[in-house]
Design a protein around this motif. Structure first.
Motif, mmCIF file in Angstrom:
data_model
loop_
_atom_site.group_PDB
_atom_site.id
_atom_site.type_symbol
_atom_site.label_atom_id
_atom_site.label_comp_id
_atom_site.label_asym_id
_atom_site.label_seq_id
_atom_site.Cartn_x
_atom_site.Cartn_y
_atom_site.Cartn_z
ATOM 1 N N GLY A 35 0.800 -1.217 0.000
ATOM 2 C CA GLY A 35 0.000 0.000 0.000
ATOM 3 C C GLY A 35 0.829 1.262 0.000
ATOM 4 N N TRP A 36 0.132 2.352 -0.229
ATOM 5 C CA TRP A 36 0.741 3.676 -0.214
ATOM 6 C C TRP A 36 0.140 4.502 0.924
ATOM 7 N N PHE A 37 1.018 5.047 1.736
ATOM 8 C CA PHE A 37 0.641 5.986 2.779
ATOM 9 C C PHE A 37 1.272 7.331 2.439
ATOM 10 N N GLY A 47 -3.474 6.423 5.120
ATOM 11 C CA GLY A 47 -3.399 5.295 4.199
ATOM 12 C C GLY A 47 -4.150 5.650 2.934
ATOM 13 N N VAL A 48 -3.448 5.869 1.853
ATOM 14 C CA VAL A 48 -4.039 6.364 0.619
ATOM 15 C C VAL A 48 -4.705 5.246 -0.165
ATOM 16 N N ASP A 105 -8.102 -3.013 3.150
ATOM 17 C CA ASP A 105 -8.741 -1.981 3.960
ATOM 18 C C ASP A 105 -8.165 -1.998 5.370
ATOM 19 N N TYR A 106 -7.933 -3.179 5.898
ATOM 20 C CA TYR A 106 -7.321 -3.316 7.228
ATOM 21 C C TYR A 106 -5.920 -2.733 7.226
ATOM 22 N N MET A 107 -5.191 -3.007 6.161
ATOM 23 C CA MET A 107 -3.816 -2.497 6.065
ATOM 24 C C MET A 107 -3.810 -0.974 6.027
ATOM 25 N N CYS A 108 -4.647 -0.396 5.197
ATOM 26 C CA CYS A 108 -4.618 1.052 5.024
ATOM 27 C C CYS A 108 -5.136 1.810 6.249
ATOM 28 N N ARG A 109 -5.844 1.140 7.101
ATOM 29 C CA ARG A 109 -6.355 1.776 8.323
ATOM 30 C C ARG A 109 -5.457 1.494 9.518
#
Length: 125
Positions: A35-37, A47-48, A105-109
């Motif tokens: 992912g991209w943050f 978390g983008v 979704d879990y990762m980005c949050r």
């Protein structure tokens, strides 16, 4: 050892487009989420967008939905973030991250396990 290398950050005018890339190694690319943050000094990290090749799922923050697209090239161990209709508020350091969760979704949050060094994206008005 997980290695993460971002590239593509640049200065761009508002309304323009930019693509940042992330080459990763040291783990099974299709078994992790990537992912991209982004981070602006003095503001909360965001978390983008995150992607899971394993379950074929993506996540986008509301702030970038419809403008950013995340994609992966498993053969090249590379994840891309295509950013269109850029706004000055998109200015930030963009970090590529890797996490063992299969749910984007879990990762980005949350807080991913591994982080790259970051690449600066600056959008001028």
């Amino acid at each position: 050892e997980v290695q993460i290398m971002e590239s593509g950050g640049s200065l761009v005018q508002a309304g323009g487009s930019l693509r940042v890339s992330c080459v990763v190694s040291g783990f099974s690319f299709d078994r992790y989420s990537i992912g991209w943050f982004r981070q602006v000094p003095g503001k909360e990290r965001e978390g983008v967008s995150c992607i899971s090749s394993r379950i074929g799922s993506t996540y986008y923050a509301d702030s970038v939905k419809g403008r950013f697209t995340i994609s992966s090239d498993n053969a090249k161990n590379t994840v891309y973030l295509q950013m269109n209709s850029l706004k000055p508020e998109d200015t930030a350091v963009y970090y590529c991250t890797v996490d063992s969760t299969v749910y984007p979704d879990y990762m980005c949050r949350g807080t991913p396990d591994y982080w790259g060094q970051g690449t600066q994206v600056t959008v001028s008005s």
